[in-house]
Write a protein that holds these residues in place. Structure first.
Motif, PDB file in Angstrom:
ATOM      1  N   THR C  61       3.937  -3.322  -4.889  1.00 21.06           N
ATOM      2  CA  THR C  61       4.679  -4.399  -4.210  1.00 21.06           C
ATOM      3  C   THR C  61       4.747  -4.216  -2.692  1.00 21.06           C
ATOM      4  OG1 THR C  61       6.665  -3.183  -4.882  1.00 21.06           O
ATOM      5  CG2 THR C  61       6.146  -5.181  -6.107  1.00 21.06           C
ATOM      6  N   GLU C  62       4.342  -3.052  -2.192  1.00 17.19           N
ATOM      7  CA  GLU C  62       4.378  -2.799  -0.742  1.00 17.19           C
ATOM      8  C   GLU C  62       3.046  -3.076  -0.058  1.00 17.19           C
ATOM      9  OE1 GLU C  62       7.190  -2.425   0.300  1.00 17.19           O
ATOM     10  OE2 GLU C  62       8.325  -1.598  -1.367  1.00 17.19           O
ATOM     11  N   VAL C  63       2.038  -3.473  -0.811  1.00 15.10           N
ATOM     12  CA  VAL C  63       0.692  -3.643  -0.252  1.00 15.10           C
ATOM     13  C   VAL C  63       0.427  -5.125   0.015  1.00 15.10           C
ATOM     14  CG1 VAL C  63      -1.776  -3.278  -0.647  1.00 15.10           C
ATOM     15  CG2 VAL C  63      -0.099  -1.615  -1.536  1.00 15.10           C
ATOM     16  N   MET C  64       0.113  -5.447   1.250  1.00 17.65           N
ATOM     17  CA  MET C  64      -0.280  -6.813   1.618  1.00 17.65           C
ATOM     18  C   MET C  64      -1.799  -6.924   1.632  1.00 17.65           C
ATOM     19  SD  MET C  64       2.501  -7.102   4.660  1.00 17.65           S
ATOM     20  CE  MET C  64       2.431  -5.303   4.800  1.00 17.65           C
ATOM     21  N   ILE C  65      -2.277  -8.162   1.545  1.00 16.48           N
ATOM     22  CA  ILE C  65      -3.719  -8.416   1.565  1.00 16.48           C
ATOM     23  C   ILE C  65      -4.031  -9.359   2.727  1.00 16.48           C
ATOM     24  CG2 ILE C  65      -5.661  -9.426   0.292  1.00 16.48           C
ATOM     25  CD1 ILE C  65      -4.662  -6.915  -1.062  1.00 16.48           C
ATOM     26  N   GLN C  66      -4.981  -8.928   3.549  1.00 16.39           N
ATOM     27  CA  GLN C  66      -5.446  -9.773   4.651  1.00 16.39           C
ATOM     28  C   GLN C  66      -6.900 -10.140   4.366  1.00 16.39           C
ATOM     29  OE1 GLN C  66      -6.122  -8.007   8.620  1.00 16.39           O
ATOM     30  NE2 GLN C  66      -4.715  -9.562   9.387  1.00 16.39           N
ATOM     31  N   LYS C  67      -7.196 -11.422   4.488  1.00 16.85           N
ATOM     32  CA  LYS C  67      -8.567 -11.861   4.240  1.00 16.85           C
ATOM     33  C   LYS C  67      -9.380 -11.647   5.514  1.00 16.85           C
ATOM     34  CE  LYS C  67     -10.941 -15.329   1.564  1.00 16.85           C
ATOM     35  NZ  LYS C  67     -10.756 -16.552   0.766  1.00 16.85           N
ATOM     36  N   ASP C  68     -10.545 -11.031   5.377  1.00 15.95           N
ATOM     37  CA  ASP C  68     -11.362 -10.726   6.571  1.00 15.95           C
ATOM     38  C   ASP C  68     -12.173 -11.951   7.002  1.00 15.95           C
ATOM     39  OD1 ASP C  68     -10.308  -8.223   6.545  1.00 15.95           O
ATOM     40  OD2 ASP C  68     -12.088  -7.241   5.735  1.00 15.95           O
TER      41      ASP C  68
ATOM     42  N   THR D  55      -8.575  -6.682   3.695  1.00 19.17           N
ATOM     43  CA  THR D  55      -7.966  -5.454   4.188  1.00 19.17           C
ATOM     44  C   THR D  55      -6.597  -5.309   3.543  1.00 19.17           C
ATOM     45  OG1 THR D  55      -9.138  -5.686   6.296  1.00 19.17           O
ATOM     46  CG2 THR D  55      -7.221  -4.230   6.270  1.00 19.17           C
ATOM     47  N   ALA D  56      -6.366  -4.187   2.896  1.00 21.85           N
ATOM     48  CA  ALA D  56      -5.035  -3.882   2.361  1.00 21.85           C
ATOM     49  C   ALA D  56      -4.205  -3.306   3.501  1.00 21.85           C
ATOM     50  CB  ALA D  56      -5.138  -2.881   1.218  1.00 21.85           C
ATOM     51  N   ILE D  57      -3.010  -3.859   3.702  1.00 20.04           N
ATOM     52  CA  ILE D  57      -2.170  -3.466   4.837  1.00 20.04           C
ATOM     53  C   ILE D  57      -0.853  -2.907   4.304  1.00 20.04           C
ATOM     54  CG2 ILE D  57      -0.906  -4.347   6.841  1.00 20.04           C
ATOM     55  CD1 ILE D  57      -3.178  -6.223   7.363  1.00 20.04           C
ATOM     56  N   ILE D  58      -0.487  -1.732   4.817  1.00 18.11           N
ATOM     57  CA  ILE D  58       0.705  -1.031   4.303  1.00 18.11           C
ATOM     58  C   ILE D  58       1.475  -0.433   5.479  1.00 18.11           C
ATOM     59  CG2 ILE D  58       1.538   0.812   2.771  1.00 18.11           C
ATOM     60  CD1 ILE D  58      -1.559   0.609   1.671  1.00 18.11           C
ATOM     61  N   LYS D  59       2.769  -0.706   5.517  1.00 18.94           N
ATOM     62  CA  LYS D  59       3.652  -0.142   6.562  1.00 18.94           C
ATOM     63  C   LYS D  59       3.870   1.350   6.274  1.00 18.94           C
ATOM     64  CE  LYS D  59       7.902  -1.730   8.863  1.00 18.94           C
ATOM     65  NZ  LYS D  59       8.474  -0.446   9.249  1.00 18.94           N
ATOM     66  N   ALA D  60       3.885   2.154   7.311  1.00 15.33           N
ATOM     67  CA  ALA D  60       4.005   3.611   7.129  1.00 15.33           C
ATOM     68  C   ALA D  60       5.291   3.995   6.397  1.00 15.33           C
ATOM     69  CB  ALA D  60       3.956   4.316   8.481  1.00 15.33           C
ATOM     70  N   THR D  61       6.366   3.243   6.596  1.00 16.46           N
ATOM     71  CA  THR D  61       7.632   3.588   5.932  1.00 16.46           C
ATOM     72  C   THR D  61       7.569   3.408   4.415  1.00 16.46           C
ATOM     73  OG1 THR D  61       8.359   1.383   6.615  1.00 16.46           O
ATOM     74  CG2 THR D  61       9.261   3.238   7.834  1.00 16.46           C
TER      75      THR D  61
ATOM     76  N   MET E   1      -7.693 -14.291  10.627  1.00 13.67           N
ATOM     77  CA  MET E   1      -7.583 -13.368   9.506  1.00 13.67           C
ATOM     78  C   MET E   1      -6.189 -13.465   8.906  1.00 13.67           C
ATOM     79  SD  MET E   1      -9.741 -10.054  10.710  1.00 13.67           S
ATOM     80  CE  MET E   1      -8.464  -9.534  11.857  1.00 13.67           C
ATOM     81  N   PRO E   2      -5.983 -14.415   7.991  1.00 13.65           N
ATOM     82  CA  PRO E   2      -4.643 -14.650   7.444  1.00 13.65           C
ATOM     83  C   PRO E   2      -4.205 -13.504   6.534  1.00 13.65           C
ATOM     84  CG  PRO E   2      -6.262 -15.991   6.303  1.00 13.65           C
ATOM     85  CD  PRO E   2      -6.990 -15.335   7.435  1.00 13.65           C
ATOM     86  N   ILE E   3      -2.894 -13.239   6.525  1.00 10.33           N
ATOM     87  CA  ILE E   3      -2.300 -12.145   5.757  1.00 10.33           C
ATOM     88  C   ILE E   3      -1.404 -12.722   4.662  1.00 10.33           C
ATOM     89  CG2 ILE E   3      -0.284 -11.912   7.259  1.00 10.33           C
ATOM     90  CD1 ILE E   3      -0.556  -8.874   6.957  1.00 10.33           C
ATOM     91  N   SER E   4      -1.294 -11.996   3.542  1.00 14.73           N
ATOM     92  CA  SER E   4      -0.503 -12.507   2.418  1.00 14.73           C
ATOM     93  C   SER E   4       0.992 -12.536   2.699  1.00 14.73           C
ATOM     94  CB  SER E   4      -0.780 -11.656   1.168  1.00 14.73           C
ATOM     95  OG  SER E   4      -0.389 -10.318   1.370  1.00 14.73           O
ATOM     96  N   ALA E   5       1.470 -11.731   3.652  1.00 17.19           N
ATOM     97  CA  ALA E   5       2.911 -11.718   3.945  1.00 17.19           C
ATOM     98  C   ALA E   5       3.362 -13.137   4.280  1.00 17.19           C
ATOM     99  CB  ALA E   5       3.200 -10.784   5.112  1.00 17.19           C
ATOM    100  N   ARG E   6       4.412 -13.616   3.605  1.00 16.90           N
ATOM    101  CA  ARG E   6       4.746 -15.031   3.740  1.00 16.90           C
ATOM    102  C   ARG E   6       5.625 -15.345   4.951  1.00 16.90           C
ATOM    103  NH1 ARG E   6       2.335 -17.712   0.563  1.00 16.90           N
ATOM    104  NH2 ARG E   6       3.436 -19.645   0.933  1.00 16.90           N
TER     105      ARG E   6
END
Lengths: 68, 68, 68, 68, 68, 68
Positions: C61-68, D55-61, E1-6
């Motif tokens: 649940t902490e992983v976001m996805i960005q489309k390249d 790209t999978a994006i994850i905050k360090a915290t 490069m859109p991100i899934s974070a809403r």
């Protein structure tokens, strides 16, 4: 293999609800109830079921404090 | 004013460490210890100190389950 | 003792910075670098140091996805 | 437009499961698999599908460290 | 490069406090204030300073709802 | 009963989608939209519905900063 997460609460599963993607797990920890939302896939791979002994694990950065 | 976070654990602050930006708060909840990392600014605004009665609040999506 | 967190990345610590409350840990995982902010207390209790073999653990649940 | 999140792992989508509210996305990143739970709505808006470069994006915290 | 974070809230940095490991960033977003705790290293790499135009980004799974 | 979470955004619910385990809540906050994924059980217990006045609550450690 110790983990950096500071909160580890041992308890017993009281209830599991499976959705298509997520699962809701209710754990009794002493006098408290801890509820968790994990992926359905993890619930299945761990074969979680009512009565299982588990540990709820929570990173300290996820805990808020409310003054009573 | 009820909140959606499912986990609310009442306890007493045992220790606070203040950094420049963050604060580490240790709360006794029955037989368990809950540890929290919040901003220093919140710790100051809430005037958190040892002995305060507080509630640790945790969103269900932040709770992992480990099978024992 | 398997954990529900779906992401477990094995690597080697390259660098640790200790603050008063938090610690910044840099882990090499193959060709990638994973960075983590944990409590200083956890870094000390685990005696983390450069060269240690560790696993970075991340809840799905902490992983976001960005489309390249 | 750089983002503060320190972890950015490039890979390819291997699998997507859509639920009513959430979606489970599996991404291959080199030799590792990264799994993500995002909203179904984001999966649809980004038109995520098998084979997409992401790209999978994850905050360090959000990253924990386990000592092996 | 859109991100899934809403959640993407555009605003202007009003204040930054740098600690050894973490940084506290205060952003004005219209009539609201958004506060963020990121790593000091990210604050430095992005060269964040008062007056910068930024977007606060938040994953939907991190947002709680309180009924008024 | 003040809470340490630094971000509290008042608004009105515009839409709710209920899944089996999770719920997607869309809140209008001034000119912005805030979206939240909470458990279905919380949505039901709080009897959340379109038009309700609510506060979106977000811990500072969950907020990322993107430079524009």
């Amino acid at each position: 293999m110790p983990i950096s997460a500071r909160n580890k609460l041992r308890g017993t599963i009281e209830e599991i609800i499976l959705g298509n993607v997520m699962a809701h797990v209710v754990v009794r920890v002493g006098d408290n109830i801890i509820e968790s939302a994990i992926t359905r896939r993890s619930a299945e791979e761990l074969k979680l079921k009512k009565g299982d002994k588990v540990t709820a694990i929570i990173k300290a950065t996820e805990v808020m404090i409310q003054k009573d």
